[in-house]
Every structure is written in structure tokens, then in C-alpha cells.
Enzyme design. Structure first.
Site, short mmCIF file in Angstrom:
data_model
loop_
_atom_site.label_atom_id
_atom_site.label_comp_id
_atom_site.label_asym_id
_atom_site.label_seq_id
_atom_site.Cartn_x
_atom_site.Cartn_y
_atom_site.Cartn_z
N CYS A 2 0.82 -1.21 0.00
CA CYS A 2 0.00 0.00 0.00
C CYS A 2 0.86 1.27 0.00
CB CYS A 2 -0.88 0.04 1.23
SG CYS A 2 -1.81 -1.46 1.50
N ARG A 27 4.84 0.03 -6.14
CA ARG A 27 4.83 -0.80 -4.94
C ARG A 27 3.87 -1.98 -5.07
NH1 ARG A 27 6.36 2.97 -0.37
NH2 ARG A 27 5.17 1.70 1.04
N TRP A 74 -3.01 -2.73 -1.40
CA TRP A 74 -2.66 -4.11 -1.75
C TRP A 74 -3.41 -4.97 -0.76
CZ3 TRP A 74 0.03 -8.31 0.48
CH2 TRP A 74 0.43 -9.30 -0.43
N ASN A 98 -1.52 1.69 5.92
CA ASN A 98 -0.64 0.62 5.44
C ASN A 98 -0.35 -0.28 6.62
OD1 ASN A 98 -0.46 2.06 3.13
ND2 ASN A 98 1.72 2.54 3.30
N GLY A 99 -0.32 -1.58 6.40
CA GLY A 99 0.00 -2.51 7.48
C GLY A 99 -1.18 -3.38 7.83
N GLU A 479 17.18 -17.85 -8.46
CA GLU A 479 16.81 -16.48 -8.84
C GLU A 479 16.19 -16.47 -10.24
OE1 GLU A 479 16.23 -13.74 -7.73
OE2 GLU A 479 16.69 -12.19 -9.20
N LYS A 483 12.52 -15.09 -11.06
CA LYS A 483 12.25 -14.02 -12.04
C LYS A 483 11.20 -14.48 -13.03
CE LYS A 483 13.53 -11.23 -10.58
NZ LYS A 483 14.35 -11.00 -9.44
N GLU A 486 7.62 -14.88 -11.41
CA GLU A 486 6.91 -13.67 -10.96
C GLU A 486 6.45 -12.77 -12.10
OE1 GLU A 486 8.91 -10.90 -8.33
OE2 GLU A 486 10.82 -11.27 -9.26
N HIS A 502 18.02 -37.04 -7.59
CA HIS A 502 17.40 -37.48 -6.34
C HIS A 502 15.89 -37.20 -6.35
CE1 HIS A 502 21.32 -38.40 -4.78
NE2 HIS A 502 21.73 -37.21 -5.18
N LYS A 602 5.98 -4.40 -4.35
CA LYS A 602 7.43 -4.14 -4.40
C LYS A 602 8.04 -4.24 -3.01
CE LYS A 602 11.33 -2.87 -6.21
NZ LYS A 602 12.08 -3.99 -6.85
O1 M6R Z 1 13.00 -5.11 -0.48
P1 M6R Z 1 13.50 -6.49 -0.26
O2 M6R Z 1 14.79 -6.78 -0.95
O3 M6R Z 1 13.57 -6.86 1.20
O4 M6R Z 1 12.42 -7.45 -0.92
C1 M6R Z 1 12.52 -8.84 -0.78
C2 M6R Z 1 11.62 -9.54 -1.77
O5 M6R Z 1 10.28 -9.19 -1.55
C3 M6R Z 1 11.98 -9.22 -3.22
O6 M6R Z 1 13.31 -9.53 -3.51
C4 M6R Z 1 11.07 -10.01 -4.18
O7 M6R Z 1 11.35 -11.37 -4.09
C5 M6R Z 1 11.25 -9.49 -5.62
N1 M6R Z 1 9.97 -9.26 -6.22
C6 M6R Z 1 11.98 -10.45 -6.49
O8 M6R Z 1 12.11 -9.98 -7.79
#
Ligand code: M6R
Length: 607
Positions: A2, A27, A74, A98-99, A479, A483, A486, A502, A602
Site C-alpha cells: 500500500c 509498490r 494491496w 498501510n500494514g 533467482e 524471475k 513472478e 534425487h 514491491k
Molecule cells: O525489499 P526487499 O529486498 O527486502 O524485498 C525482498 C523480496 O520481496 C523481493 O526480492 C522479491 O522477491 C522481488 N519481487 C523479487 O524480484
């Protein structure tokens, strides 16, 4: 997650509030809303979905008023509908939040028993009713807020508007960030400095438990015990210019392309090139006393930590534990004297990582924070701030923050090794030389963008994709898979290449592309053996290696991606580029929302 903005302005504020929300879009959100005071009444417009829907509402039914609040939501409690969108309001009060208010059920029952009627399914609405019922009894907004805040459990950043006090806003923070912006005869609230960048650069960061009364003339800040406090006004340095997409189609692509420059920028703070030495921005931190390292982070930042574990153990011979932040506290970790926790976070606000930081501190650990936002909560709570200089990262998929985190962590591991007497001058010089090669190598990796785009269709049609790597390239495989899933919504998994036999090898058939990360180096042969086990079972392999690697093992692959030949130390940085570009081009081919993928935020400020 948010976003909040509030303005006490000289003129109508709705348009500028929406502009602020636009800057918070990155965000991640699924509904939005605005409230102002006009002709002695609170009015609001809300809409589900993208900001364009709210703008249509405002065009249809404009919202005058010189004091207002706005929000991108959000969804946590209650679906992303217009009714659940913020601001939540009564006749007397409107607020954005927010929260998460963790005790909202008990509060809602209590309020319902007193006859209050709720319009939404959100946790937030209880706060509006709690404040409103006090104001309705004739209690001042200031006293009402002071009475309500201690009743809220959980995390919040709040901005509250009062019908009876149209020239004032009240803000509060606990767990979620909130800043005050000082303008020329105007004052603002925002969930970060970025939202306020076109309005002002003069920013005060509220601290945990602070709350604030904002008027056109300035702000009166109180701590959690209601004592008046001063918080320094800093110049944020964030400009509107920084968050344009430039000539790129998406922020993500722009940020991928920025990597050579921002990694160089970051390394400048950690390398003394003239002396061939590594250094830290805080030189007097006692590294020699560190006996154990615990790394905690989420998502991409966690994978940067996984790579760093290899470096800390290899260079400094210091034992390293690593945990996903959301799990850390719940396994009762044993933390001894001489322990250093390293939190890694682009935003510096991720709730799970912040909670882990606080837990470790309560257990007597020193804290180092590798963060991209130097004014963030983690940065402010750490003993040792290790900033990445990636600049604002807007794409939800983290790219340039990751490679900058790797740069900082490699240099930090080398500093620790030196402090532990494990790195002599010659080895340090070598290491500095290899790290300094990273920006040029990243540049060279970007030159393969077109060939990666050309083969993206081989992955875009798949339902499942596997990524394999060994050693520090195993986190890269994780990673790569993150990527891809997501932003393209394709199911993908990363595996340690040797682990395939395994279990996961049972998944192999000719419909599952397998992306193999195999730079030349000590683990190349073994990785290639694992790749051949996949090919022997009909698996379709895309090999990412350097020229020698592709020559040696490229035959029989459905595609190869050739990277520059680099030292193993910087391979995880360089090989991040093809996995980012592959995910990007697959997502573009599939037509997904690359910069704001569905369901994602974000900065994840709830646990
Ligand atoms: O702001 P942060 O690095 O703590 O965020 C951690 C994760 O939420 C962030 O890396 C998330 O996995 C990304 N969307 C990955 O691309």
C-alpha cells in the site's frame, strides 16, 4: 504494497494526490482512493483496479478541497473491491492505512456491540470508527488519536483527515514507514520520499511509534509516549527524473541496463582502486570480533545472501547460517556472542526481515544492513550500514538491486577475511581486480540481449521450466526461476544440478525447458554431467556458459547463450543478466504486466 499520500495545500489537491499515487504504483496495488474535505464534509472517490479507474471516477465526479489523503491498496483483509478500498470514512473522519491491525476482530466486535456499522471487510475500518466515536463525543482529534493508537496491535502507517479540522492531518507510524514533507506553505505525508518528490525534497522520517499533527505551517511530532520530539529534516535527493523509463519499454528493462553503471557506482564505495584494497564505508566497525554470521532476507535478496554464504566461508572461514526471514524467528535460532546478523533488503522495509533484525538485536547480535534505501528503517536500525547504490528500483522484479547486493557482499566478505588474517595483500589485490572487472563484464553480457530475445519463444510456450546450477550458480538458478515465475506466470523451479537425480529428474520430458547455468570454472564438468543426465532423458536444455563452455558442451542443446568469460567470483553477477533478460523477454512475449505483475508488491511491509 500500500501507498499513502496526504497534502495540506494552498489549492485543490486531488490531482496532485493522484500524481503522488502514480509514483507509488510500483509498490503494487489492486485498488485506490482519494478523500478531501469540501464545504464542511468529507468526500471520497474510490475504484478497484488500476489508477486509471480512479482517474475516470474523478473526471466523472471531481473532488475539490485543499486538504486530502489518498491510497493505493494491496489487499490483505478483504477482496480488492471498491468497498474495501481506502480511504475508510465516517461522517467525521477519513483515513488511509498501510500494514495490518492484528486485533481488528476484537475491536470490530466491540464497536459493533456499541452500534457502529461497518461498510467494508477490512481491518482498517475499525481505526476510523475508534477515532470517529471519540470525536463524535467532542474529544479533540489530537486526543482521540492519542487514545486510539495504543489500542492498535500490529503494524500501521496512518494518515487521518477530520471534518471538524479541515486544515490539519494526523499521521502515525508503527512498523510501516511514514514521512513528513515540508513545502512552501504546504505540508505533506507520504509512505516514502518518492511519492513526495515532485512536491518537496525536504523530508523528516518518523520513527517507530511516532505520530504527527500536520498543518500548512509545519508539523508537530510526538513519540509513542506522546512527548513532543524533533525529527531532522533531510534533503531526500530523489527527483522525478530518476523514475522515468527513459527510452525503455519497461522499468525492468531500464534497470537491467543500468547494472554496469550502478554496480560500478556501488563498488566505488567498497574498493580503493589506487591501493588495490577493499574498504568499508564505516571503517571503525570491529570486524575482527565477528565469530559467526547469520544472513536473513527474502526473495531475491535471500538469493544474494545464498551466494554470499559461499564467499564468507571461502574467504573469511567464518561459519554462516542463512534463513528466509519469515522462518527465522520461528526455529528458535541459537545466537551466541560475537555473532553478526546481515540483513539484505532492497527496500529496507520488508516486514519479515525487519522482525528478524529486531529479534537478533534482542539476542545481542550486531547488525549489518545491506540496503538500497539509505533512509529506510533497516538502515536506521543497523550498527553497520552497507548501502547499495542502485538508485530507485521501480520494477517489482528486482534486478539491479541484486547485482549491487552481490557487489557489496563480495567486498564485505573480503573485508572480513582481511580482518581475520585470511587475506594477504596479494590475494586482496587479485580480488579487487576481479571485482573491478564486473561492470565491463555486465556490459558485455547485455550485448546478448537480442539473441536472448530471439530464443525466448522456446520458453514462453512452456508450462514448467527448470533452472540448474552448482555452487554459487545454484542460488542463481533459484533467482532465474523466481524471475520467470513472478513476471511471466510460468511455473519454474531452481535446483542444485547434482540434486536432480534425487527426484526432480522424474519431471523431465520434451516439454520442460531446462536452463543450465554453467560458467567455466571448477564446477563446470560436474554441472555438464548433470546436464547430460537431463539430455539423456529427452530434456530440452538451454545452456548459459562462456564461449569455451558452449564449445565444450553446447551440442544437443535447443539453444545456447554465450556470456563473456569471467572469474568465478563475479560469475553470479554476470550470469544474473541472462536470467533477467530471459524472464523479461518471455514475459513480454506472453503480454504480462512486466513492471507490476499480478498479486505482487514491491515492498512487502506485512508479515
Ligand atoms: O525489499 P526487499 O529486498 O527486502 O524485498 C525482498 C523480496 O520481496 C523481493 O526480492 C522479491 O522477491 C522481488 N519481487 C523479487 O524480484
Amino acid at each position: 504494497m500500500c501507498g499513502i499520500i496526504g497534502i495540506i495545500g494552498k489549492d485543490d489537491v486531488a490531482e496532485r494526490l493522484v500524481e503522488g499515487l502514480r509514483r507509488l504504483e510500483y509498490r503494487g496495488y489492486d485498488s485506490a482512493g482519494v478523500a478531501t474535505i469540501h464545504d464542511g464534509a468529507i468526500e471520497r472517490r474510490r475504484a478497484e483496479g488500476k489508477l486509471a479507474n480512479l482517474v475516470k471516477e474523478l473526471d466523472r465526479d471531481p473532488l475539490p478541497g485543499t486538504t486530502g489523503i489518498a491510497h493505493t491498496r494491496w489487499a490483505t483483509h478483504g477482496a480488492p473491491t471498491t468497498n474495501n478500498a481506502h480511504p475508510h470514512a465516517t461522517k467525521e473522519v477519513a483515513l488511509v492505512h498501510n500494514g495490518i491491525i492484528e486485533n481488528f476482530k476484537a475491536l470490530r466486535e466491540e464497536l459493533t456491540a456499541r452500534g457502529r456499522v461497518f461498510d467494508s471487510e477490512t481491518d482498517t475500518e475499525v481505526v476510523a470508527h475508534l477515532v470517529s466515536e471519540l470525536v463524535e463525543q467532542g474529544i479533540s482529534p489530537k486526543d482521540a488519536v492519542a487514545q486510539v493508537l495504543p489500542r492498535l496491535h500490529g503494524a500501521f502507517a496512518l494518515a487521518i483527515l477530520f471534518r471538524s479540522s479541515p486544515d490539519m492531518l494526523i499521521g502515525a507510524r508503527l512498523g510501516s514507514p511514514l514521512v513528513v514533507g515540508y513545502g512552501d506553505g504546504e505540508t505533506y505525508l507520504g509512505s516514502d520520499a518518492l511519492a513526495l518528490a515532485p512536491l518537496t525534497q525536504r523530508i523528516a522520517y518518523l520513527e517507530e511509534g511516532d505520530w504527527v499533527i500536520v498543518t500548512a505551517g509545519g508539523a508537530e511530532i510526538f513519540d509513542r509516549d506522546n512527548n513532543p520530539v524533533e525529527r531532522p529534516i533531510t534533503i531526500s535527493g530523489v527527483t522525478g527524473e530518476l523514475i522515468s523509463k527513459g527510452n525503455h519499454r519497461h522499468y525492468m528493462l531500464k534497470e537491467i541496463y543500468e547494472q554496469p553503471v550502478v554496480v560500478a557506482q556501488t563498488l566505488r564505495s567498497y574498493l580503493r582502486r589506487m591501493e588495490d584494497q577493499v574498504s568499508l564505508p564505516v571503517p571503525d566497525f570491529d570486524l575482527g570480533a565477528i565469530r559467526r554470521v547469520t544472513i536473513v532476507a527474502c526473495g531475491t535478496s535471500y538469493y544474494a545472501g545464498m551466494v554470499a554464504k559461499y564467499w564468507f566461508e571461502q574467504f573469511a572461514r567464518v561459519p554462516v547460517d542463512i534463513d528466509v526471514a519469515s522462518e527465522f524467528r520461528y526455529r528458535a535460532p541459537v545466537m551466541e556472542d560475537g555473532g553478526l546478523m546481515i540483513v539484505i533488503s532492497q527496500s529496507g522495509e520488508t516486514a519479515d526481515t525487519l522482525a528478524a533484525l529486531r529479534h537478533a538485536r534482542s539476542e545481542g547480535q550486531k547488525i549489518a544492513a545491506v540496503v538500497n534505501v539509505p533512509t529506510s528503517t533497516m538502515a536506521r536500525e543497523a550498527d553497520l550500514l552497507l548501502p547499495t547504490h542502485a538508485g530507485p528500483e521501480i520494477g517489482v522484479a528486482s534486478t539491479k538491486a541484486f547485482t549491487c547486493q552481490l557487489a557489496v557482499l563480495a567486498a564485505f566478505a573480503a573485508n572480513l577475511a582481511r580482518a581475520k588474517g585470511r587475506l594477504d595483500g596479494k590475494a586482496e589485490k587479485e580480488l579487487v581486480r576481479h571485482l573491478a572487472e564486473a561492470p565491463a563484464a555486465l556490459n558485455a553480457a547485455l550485448a546478448y540481449d537480442e539473441s536472448i530475445e530471439a530464443m525466448a519463444h522456446l520458453v514462453a510456450g512452456a508450462r514448467d521450466v527448470l533452472y540448474l546450477g552448482r555452487g554459487p550458480d545454484y542460488p542463481l538458478a533459484l533467482e532465474g526461476a523466481l524471475k520467470l515465475k513472478e513476471i511471466s506466470y510460468i511455473h519454474a523451479e531452481g535446483y542444485a544440478a547434482g540434486e536432480m537425480k534425487h527426484g526432480p529428474i522424474a519431471l523431465i520430458d520434451d516439454k520442460v525447458p531446462v536452463i543450465v547455468l554453467a560458467p567455466s570454472g571448477p564446477l563446470f564438468e560436474k554441472t555438464v554431467s548433470n546436464m547430460q543426465e537431463v539430455q539423456a532423458r529427452g530434456g530440452k536444455v538451454v545452456l548459459i556458459s562462456d564461449y569455451d563452455g558452449v564449445q565444450a558442451a553446447g551440442e544437443g542443446c535447443i539453444a545456447t547463450i554465450t556470456m563473456p568469460k569471467v572469474h568465478p567470483l563475479i560469475a553470479p553477477m554476470v550470469y544474473a543478466v541472462p536470467v533477467q533478460l530471459l524472464a523479461y523477454h518471455v514475459a513480454v512475449a506472453k503480454g504480462t504486466d512486466v513492471d507490476q505483475p499480478r498479486n505482487l508488491a514491491k515492498s512487502v511491509t506485512v508479515e
